[in-house]
Design a protein around this motif. Structure first.
Motif, PDB file in Angstrom:
ATOM      1  N   ASP A  63     -22.962  65.202   4.787  1.00 60.87           N
ATOM      2  CA  ASP A  63     -22.221  64.082   5.393  1.00 60.87           C
ATOM      3  C   ASP A  63     -23.046  62.799   5.312  1.00 60.87           C
ATOM      4  O   ASP A  63     -22.535  61.733   4.952  1.00 60.87           O
ATOM      5  CB  ASP A  63     -21.887  64.382   6.855  1.00 60.87           C
ATOM      6  N   GLY A  64     -24.303  62.904   5.677  1.00 64.00           N
ATOM      7  CA  GLY A  64     -25.167  61.733   5.657  1.00 64.00           C
ATOM      8  C   GLY A  64     -25.395  61.203   4.254  1.00 64.00           C
ATOM      9  O   GLY A  64     -25.458  59.983   4.033  1.00 64.00           O
ATOM     10  N   MET A  65     -25.502  62.103   3.277  1.00 59.63           N
ATOM     11  CA  MET A  65     -25.660  61.680   1.883  1.00 59.63           C
ATOM     12  C   MET A  65     -24.417  60.943   1.407  1.00 59.63           C
ATOM     13  O   MET A  65     -24.509  59.948   0.683  1.00 59.63           O
ATOM     14  CB  MET A  65     -25.932  62.898   0.999  1.00 59.63           C
ATOM     15  N   THR A  66     -23.248  61.433   1.829  1.00 56.75           N
ATOM     16  CA  THR A  66     -21.999  60.752   1.480  1.00 56.75           C
ATOM     17  C   THR A  66     -22.011  59.324   2.005  1.00 56.75           C
ATOM     18  O   THR A  66     -21.688  58.369   1.286  1.00 56.75           O
ATOM     19  CB  THR A  66     -20.797  61.516   2.068  1.00 56.75           C
ATOM     20  N   ASP A  67     -22.389  59.165   3.259  1.00 58.51           N
ATOM     21  CA  ASP A  67     -22.414  57.830   3.854  1.00 58.51           C
ATOM     22  C   ASP A  67     -23.464  56.940   3.189  1.00 58.51           C
ATOM     23  O   ASP A  67     -23.251  55.738   3.009  1.00 58.51           O
ATOM     24  CB  ASP A  67     -22.680  57.933   5.353  1.00 58.51           C
ATOM     25  N   ALA A  68     -24.606  57.525   2.809  1.00 54.09           N
ATOM     26  CA  ALA A  68     -25.649  56.738   2.143  1.00 54.09           C
ATOM     27  C   ALA A  68     -25.159  56.220   0.797  1.00 54.09           C
ATOM     28  O   ALA A  68     -25.397  55.064   0.430  1.00 54.09           O
ATOM     29  CB  ALA A  68     -26.905  57.591   1.965  1.00 54.09           C
ATOM     30  N   VAL A  69     -24.461  57.067   0.059  1.00 49.45           N
ATOM     31  CA  VAL A  69     -23.939  56.662  -1.254  1.00 49.45           C
ATOM     32  C   VAL A  69     -22.863  55.589  -1.103  1.00 49.45           C
ATOM     33  O   VAL A  69     -22.871  54.579  -1.818  1.00 49.45           O
ATOM     34  CB  VAL A  69     -23.386  57.891  -2.010  1.00 49.45           C
ATOM     35  N   LEU A  70     -21.955  55.764  -0.162  1.00 48.09           N
ATOM     36  CA  LEU A  70     -20.905  54.759   0.025  1.00 48.09           C
ATOM     37  C   LEU A  70     -21.476  53.429   0.490  1.00 48.09           C
ATOM     38  O   LEU A  70     -20.863  52.381   0.258  1.00 48.09           O
ATOM     39  CB  LEU A  70     -19.843  55.263   1.006  1.00 48.09           C
ATOM     40  N   ALA A 116     -18.559  56.513   7.083  1.00 40.29           N
ATOM     41  CA  ALA A 116     -18.574  55.526   5.997  1.00 40.29           C
ATOM     42  C   ALA A 116     -17.305  55.597   5.169  1.00 40.29           C
ATOM     43  O   ALA A 116     -16.796  54.566   4.711  1.00 40.29           O
ATOM     44  CB  ALA A 116     -19.806  55.730   5.113  1.00 40.29           C
ATOM     45  N   VAL A 117     -16.784  56.802   4.952  1.00 39.23           N
ATOM     46  CA  VAL A 117     -15.519  56.935   4.220  1.00 39.23           C
ATOM     47  C   VAL A 117     -14.394  56.286   5.002  1.00 39.23           C
ATOM     48  O   VAL A 117     -13.571  55.541   4.453  1.00 39.23           O
ATOM     49  CB  VAL A 117     -15.207  58.420   3.931  1.00 39.23           C
ATOM     50  N   LEU A 118     -14.350  56.539   6.314  1.00 40.77           N
ATOM     51  CA  LEU A 118     -13.306  55.930   7.145  1.00 40.77           C
ATOM     52  C   LEU A 118     -13.416  54.404   7.139  1.00 40.77           C
ATOM     53  O   LEU A 118     -12.404  53.702   7.039  1.00 40.77           O
ATOM     54  CB  LEU A 118     -13.397  56.463   8.572  1.00 40.77           C
ATOM     55  N   ALA A 119     -14.641  53.892   7.239  1.00 41.27           N
ATOM     56  CA  ALA A 119     -14.829  52.443   7.232  1.00 41.27           C
ATOM     57  C   ALA A 119     -14.400  51.843   5.901  1.00 41.27           C
ATOM     58  O   ALA A 119     -13.775  50.767   5.861  1.00 41.27           O
ATOM     59  CB  ALA A 119     -16.285  52.100   7.528  1.00 41.27           C
ATOM     60  N   TYR A 120     -14.722  52.522   4.814  1.00 41.00           N
ATOM     61  CA  TYR A 120     -14.330  52.032   3.488  1.00 41.00           C
ATOM     62  C   TYR A 120     -12.812  52.021   3.343  1.00 41.00           C
ATOM     63  O   TYR A 120     -12.218  51.030   2.890  1.00 41.00           O
ATOM     64  CB  TYR A 120     -14.969  52.895   2.411  1.00 41.00           C
ATOM     65  N   LEU A 121     -12.170  53.123   3.721  1.00 45.28           N
ATOM     66  CA  LEU A 121     -10.706  53.197   3.602  1.00 45.28           C
ATOM     67  C   LEU A 121     -10.033  52.180   4.520  1.00 45.28           C
ATOM     68  O   LEU A 121      -9.004  51.596   4.167  1.00 45.28           O
ATOM     69  CB  LEU A 121     -10.226  54.614   3.934  1.00 45.28           C
ATOM     70  N   ASP A 122     -10.617  51.953   5.695  1.00 43.68           N
ATOM     71  CA  ASP A 122     -10.063  50.954   6.601  1.00 43.68           C
ATOM     72  C   ASP A 122     -10.134  49.563   5.973  1.00 43.68           C
ATOM     73  O   ASP A 122      -9.183  48.773   6.061  1.00 43.68           O
ATOM     74  CB  ASP A 122     -10.827  50.976   7.923  1.00 43.68           C
ATOM     75  N   SER A 123     -11.256  49.277   5.319  1.00 39.19           N
ATOM     76  CA  SER A 123     -11.396  47.962   4.688  1.00 39.19           C
ATOM     77  C   SER A 123     -10.442  47.813   3.511  1.00 39.19           C
ATOM     78  O   SER A 123      -9.921  46.714   3.254  1.00 39.19           O
ATOM     79  CB  SER A 123     -12.842  47.737   4.226  1.00 39.19           C
ATOM     80  N   MET A 124     -10.184  48.918   2.789  1.00 38.91           N
ATOM     81  CA  MET A 124      -9.240  48.851   1.672  1.00 38.91           C
ATOM     82  C   MET A 124      -7.818  48.637   2.181  1.00 38.91           C
ATOM     83  O   MET A 124      -7.050  47.851   1.606  1.00 38.91           O
ATOM     84  CB  MET A 124      -9.333  50.126   0.841  1.00 38.91           C
TER      85      MET A 124
END
Length: 227
Positions: A63-70, A116-124
């Motif tokens: 999970d943390g790696m996903t957020d770091a990459v995003l 981070a995925v939620l924040a990215y999708l929210d911004s999109m």
């Protein structure tokens, strides 16, 4: 004369950010399947139990790696054309996933979206709304885009194999598939994982979608009138 002991070597303190950055770098080098808490501890020159002060286990690490990459995706740029704003952000996400070929698979494997995925999708979603799309249309646009919003999409078939003339048996039984296979050109070096779109195909489909969404916006499309 008293002999002095050498001063201990300075060791960078371990923290969550350092653990995640090391895990991302290790996955980039060895692949996500080879990543383990034990190997990560070896990379950081600590005992494995030291990692558990910062991540509860392998799943939290992923999970943390996903957020770091995003976190490497460029922020949205300002502009008068919402399509270019969205397009630029998505292509930035794609460049990030090309740097980390394992990340798309990890994102898909998560049982729930990470912060981070939620924040990215929210911004999109905000970019679509700022572009004049209704909340109703934005809802359906997000579904239509799917993982393409994050810069990757899966092909129907794995196209990462060698190119060349199609198998004669395939051509005899499935002539149209063979015709398409003979004309397709895939750049294996630009794929986000095996079997994904190459860059041209990704941008081709992305542009078609964005133009289609703009057409619906101009017509005032709503799901209540879709029939």
């Amino acid at each position: 004369m008293t002999r002095q002991e050498p001063a201990p070597a300075h060791r960078t303190p371990l923290n969550r950010d350092r653990v995640l950055r090391a895990a991302v770098a290790l996955a980039d080098t060895t692949g996500i399947d080879a990543l383990s808490m034990r190997k990560l501890a070896q990379e950081l020159d600590v005992v494995p139990m030291a990692l558990y002060k910062h991540v509860a286990g392998k799943e939290e690490l992923l999970d943390g790696m996903t957020d770091a990459v995003l976190g490497e995706i460029d922020p949205p740029a300002a502009g008068p054309d919402w399509r270019q704003v969205v397009r630029g952000r998505i292509l930035s996400a794609r460049r990030v996933l090309l740097r980390h070929p394992w990340a798309a698979r990890v994102i898909e494997s998560r049982s729930a979206p990470t912060p981070a995925v939620l924040a990215y999708l929210d911004s999109m979603a905000g970019a679509f709304r700022d572009g004049g799309l209704s909340a109703d249309l934005t809802h359906h646009v997000m579904h239509a885009m799917g993982s393409r919003l994050l810069g990757f999409s899966q092909e129907l078939f794995d196209t990462s194999g060698p190119s060349g003339p199609p198998d004669p048996a395939l051509a005899a039984h499935y002539p149209h598939i063979a015709e398409l296979a003979a004309t397709a050109a895939h750049d294996g070096g630009s794929a986000v994982g095996g079997g994904c779109d190459d860059q041209f195909e990704f941008e081709f489909a992305l542009d078609l979608l964005l133009e289609g969404f703009e057409g619906l916006r101009r017509r005032g499309w709503t799901s209540a009138r879709r029939a």
